[in-house]
Scaffold this active site. Sequence first.
Site, PDB file in Angstrom:
ATOM      1  N   LEU A 143       0.930  -1.225  -0.081  1.00 35.00           N
ATOM      2  CA  LEU A 143       0.127  -0.277  -0.026  1.00 35.00           C
ATOM      3  C   LEU A 143       0.988   1.365   0.031  1.00 35.00           C
ATOM      4  CD1 LEU A 143      -2.830  -0.722   2.699  1.00 35.00           C
ATOM      5  CD2 LEU A 143      -2.884  -1.070   0.170  1.00 35.00           C
ATOM      6  N   ASP A 144       0.340   2.165  -0.751  1.00 27.37           N
ATOM      7  CA  ASP A 144       1.307   3.482  -0.748  1.00 27.37           C
ATOM      8  C   ASP A 144       1.455   4.102   0.820  1.00 27.37           C
ATOM      9  OD1 ASP A 144       1.604   3.332  -3.606  1.00 27.37           O
ATOM     10  OD2 ASP A 144      -0.172   4.601  -3.932  1.00 27.37           O
ATOM     11  N   ARG A 145       2.411   4.928   1.167  1.00 28.44           N
ATOM     12  CA  ARG A 145       2.638   5.328   2.260  1.00 28.44           C
ATOM     13  C   ARG A 145       1.416   6.075   2.889  1.00 28.44           C
ATOM     14  NH1 ARG A 145       6.835   7.994   5.192  1.00 28.44           N
ATOM     15  NH2 ARG A 145       8.362   7.943   3.489  1.00 28.44           N
TER      16      ARG A 145
END
Length: 306
Positions: A143-145
């Site tokens: 998952l993106d930051r």
Amino acid sequence: MHTAAARPGRSGGDKTYPVAEADELLSFLLKTVTNQGRNSLKSMLARGQIEVDGRSVTAYDYMLQPGQTVTLRKEAPAEKLPLAAMTILYEDDDIIVIHKEAGLLSISAGDKADNQELTAYRQLTAHVRVVNPHARIFVVHRLDRDTSGVMMFAKSEEIQQKLQNEWQDIVKERTYVALVEGKVRKAEDTITSWLKETKTLLMYSSQHPNDGQYAVTRYKTLQTTSDFSLLEVQLETGRKNQIRVHMADIGHPIVGDKKYGSRSRAIGRLGLHARVLSFEHPRTGKLMRFETDIPRLLLRPFQSKA
């Protein structure tokens, strides 16, 4: 020969065994629990999943007495190490499912061992090494930051490879909630394109068929105002930044997503949350489903309009 019949424990997956004669705990487990091997039982002991008369016991040589009950808990209790910006939702010998908060990296860029930034990967590695100093964690997806929500890690290379190689078949549902700019006119729609990446790591939709990775995103509208829309988004493919690109493609970038054209900072974070992850367990084939609440920040624009 020592035998004991299991009966349901305090939750659906727990099993409770009555003690008929004095015995050491590990010895009792090896003779009684026929569907678990020695290493698995030792791991369950170390993780605090074995209880005697309702109290967690980790000592292999704990002496049991007749009349006591031993319970095998399906899931491990709260983690032994404090975890920052994440919570373990489920753990067994093969996988760990977590809820990641916005702002936490899944794994450091390039997976460099000398990178000391706090990540979900580093924390989970430390978590499993409490039980086994040689234990490792393996990345399955990311998952993106700035995206919060449910994600999964493998605890062996074998399970990682199975999950990655059979991802499209094993994963049954990946549902996100997205807060986007503007009022989305269509109640629901499907977005398709071919995604490519620039030299500056920006993803975009190619105008040419078969030029890039095919991506399919389905959405339906949950709430709207003149300024914002809350969407339920389902991924049929899992490409890098897929939802972010597709929302920008239809003129409704995700709130806070400056990289893909958002001008709004209404909630102080990216308006994207991985709400549901459902999959078949890579070893047992059992269907598992994890669902989290929609973050309050994503609902804020609609509450203020009420």
